[in-house]
Design an enzyme around this catalytic site. Structure first.
Site, PDB file in Angstrom:
ATOM      1  N   SER A 179     -28.517-107.790 -78.729  1.00 40.42           N
ATOM      2  CA  SER A 179     -29.196-106.885 -78.184  1.00 40.42           C
ATOM      3  C   SER A 179     -29.606-105.537 -79.122  1.00 40.42           C
ATOM      4  O   SER A 179     -30.051-105.748 -79.943  1.00 40.42           O
ATOM      5  CB  SER A 179     -28.729-106.607 -76.676  1.00 40.42           C
ATOM      6  OG  SER A 179     -29.884-105.774 -75.966  1.00 40.42           O
ATOM      7  N   ASP A 190     -35.595-114.660 -71.671  1.00 37.31           N
ATOM      8  CA  ASP A 190     -35.061-113.493 -71.850  1.00 37.31           C
ATOM      9  C   ASP A 190     -35.831-112.366 -71.026  1.00 37.31           C
ATOM     10  O   ASP A 190     -37.163-112.268 -71.293  1.00 37.31           O
ATOM     11  CB  ASP A 190     -34.997-113.115 -73.257  1.00 37.31           C
ATOM     12  CG  ASP A 190     -34.233-111.608 -73.418  1.00 37.31           C
ATOM     13  OD1 ASP A 190     -33.979-110.724 -72.435  1.00 37.31           O
ATOM     14  OD2 ASP A 190     -33.841-111.030 -74.516  1.00 37.31           O
ATOM     15  N   HIS A 239     -30.913-112.981 -71.665  1.00 44.43           N
ATOM     16  CA  HIS A 239     -30.676-112.210 -72.662  1.00 44.43           C
ATOM     17  C   HIS A 239     -29.307-112.343 -73.255  1.00 44.43           C
ATOM     18  O   HIS A 239     -29.025-112.246 -74.612  1.00 44.43           O
ATOM     19  CB  HIS A 239     -30.861-110.754 -72.136  1.00 44.43           C
ATOM     20  CG  HIS A 239     -30.807-109.759 -73.151  1.00 44.43           C
ATOM     21  ND1 HIS A 239     -31.923-109.561 -74.034  1.00 44.43           N
ATOM     22  CD2 HIS A 239     -29.828-108.883 -73.364  1.00 44.43           C
ATOM     23  CE1 HIS A 239     -31.401-108.533 -74.645  1.00 44.43           C
ATOM     24  NE2 HIS A 239     -30.184-108.064 -74.238  1.00 44.43           N
TER      25      HIS A 239
END
Length: 300
Positions: A87, A200, A235
């Site tokens: 991330s 995501d 994600h």
């Protein structure tokens, strides 16, 4: 550290917008023959001491000092350093690879192709997340439109998870891979592995990863790039075994609000297991064989 005297290849592991460290990932890598350093660069909600509380104007020189420290350690092969980020850590992994040639391989999971704004208590602020040579790096501002805000408020009062993806899409829709906020990935001195979930909902990581591949191709980057895209996956797509007794993270409670990460639990679990094997294969090729592989297919 893995068993044996070494010298061992080493991976620097960077967590995301929650801050803190991902120590389980370092342990997992050590069990497979790689030294692993899980590095905190801001504390976030973890309460780690001697770290900035928020992801605001973190100097990249901090990571340069970490690289120098690693190279001085007995049992570490200072010529074989990889970075693995998740991330915001995936954004940082690309940025560090593009800044410091000592990094010879980059694994970027659910990344951004651009420098994003800083965070305070996981909320965007009008400051850069990073600085270099005393200057804040140019960054992208999120753009929340009125209808998005009203839609999220409706989900909030119903205690339903909402997606942040639209704001990131609108913040970058008029940019391209050569904008000043784009990470200069063509400067990375080694191969790349990009890992994303096609569902995501936190930000458009598949779009960002495709921009990275496009920029690398345009610059005739001499190292391999491989992009893994997983269907019905959100994600958190990388590294299994972190929370073995819990289901994969599909949403997060941030105070009274619920943030959606996307994906479905069974697909998320399979993607994490598969991507772990892909990471191991990539590290073996990148840190133990010829760095200048050129035969990887970047297509999803």
């Amino acid at each position: 550290m893995p068993p044996g005297t070494g010298p061992h290849p080493v991976a620097l592991i960077l967590n995301g917008s929650d801050g803190g460290m991902r120590e389980c990932a370092a342990s997992l890598l050590a069990s497979r023959g790689y030294a692993g350093l899980s590095l905190a660069y801001f504390s976030g909600s973890s309460g780690i001491e001697d770290c900035p509380r928020d992801l605001i104007e973190i100097p990249l020189e901090y990571f340069a000092s970490v690289i120098q420290w690693l190279q001085a350690q007995k049992g570490i092969d200072g010529q074989k350093i990889a970075v693995i980020g998740f991330s915001r850590g995936g954004e940082l992994a690309l940025l560090l690879g593009a800044t410091f040639p000592e990094i010879k391989a980059v694994v970027s999971c659910s990344p951004s192709a651009y420098v994003q704004s800083g965070l305070r208590s996981m909320q965007p602020v009008s400051q850069s997340a990073w600085t270099y040579q005393g200057k804040p790096l140019p960054y992208v501002q999120l753009k929340w439109e009125f209808l998005d805000v009203m839609r999220n408020f409706w989900l909030f009062i119903r205690h339903k998870p909402f997606s942040g993806k639209a704001a990131f899409v609108k913040g970058t829709q008029n940019l391209n891979e050569t904008d000043e906020t784009a990470i200069p990935v063509e400067n990375i001195s080694g191969p790349l592995l990009l890992i994303v979930g096609k569902d995501d909902q936190l930000w458009p990581s598949e779009f960002y990863a495709e921009l990275v591949v496009k920029r690398l191709k345009k610059s005739n980057h001499p190292y391999s790039v491989k992009l893994l895209c997983y269907e019905r996956t959100g994600h958190f797509v990388c590294f299994p075994y972190g929370l073995p007794s819990l289901p994969p993270a599909l949403e997060l409670a941030a105070g009274p609000a619920l943030i959606s990460f996307g994906g479905e639990a069974s697909f998320q679990a399979r993607a994490s297991a598969d991507s772990w094997q892909e990471i191991l294969a990539f590290l073996a090729r990148s840190l133990r064989d010829d760095l200048r592989e050129k035969n990887a297919d970047p297509a999803c």
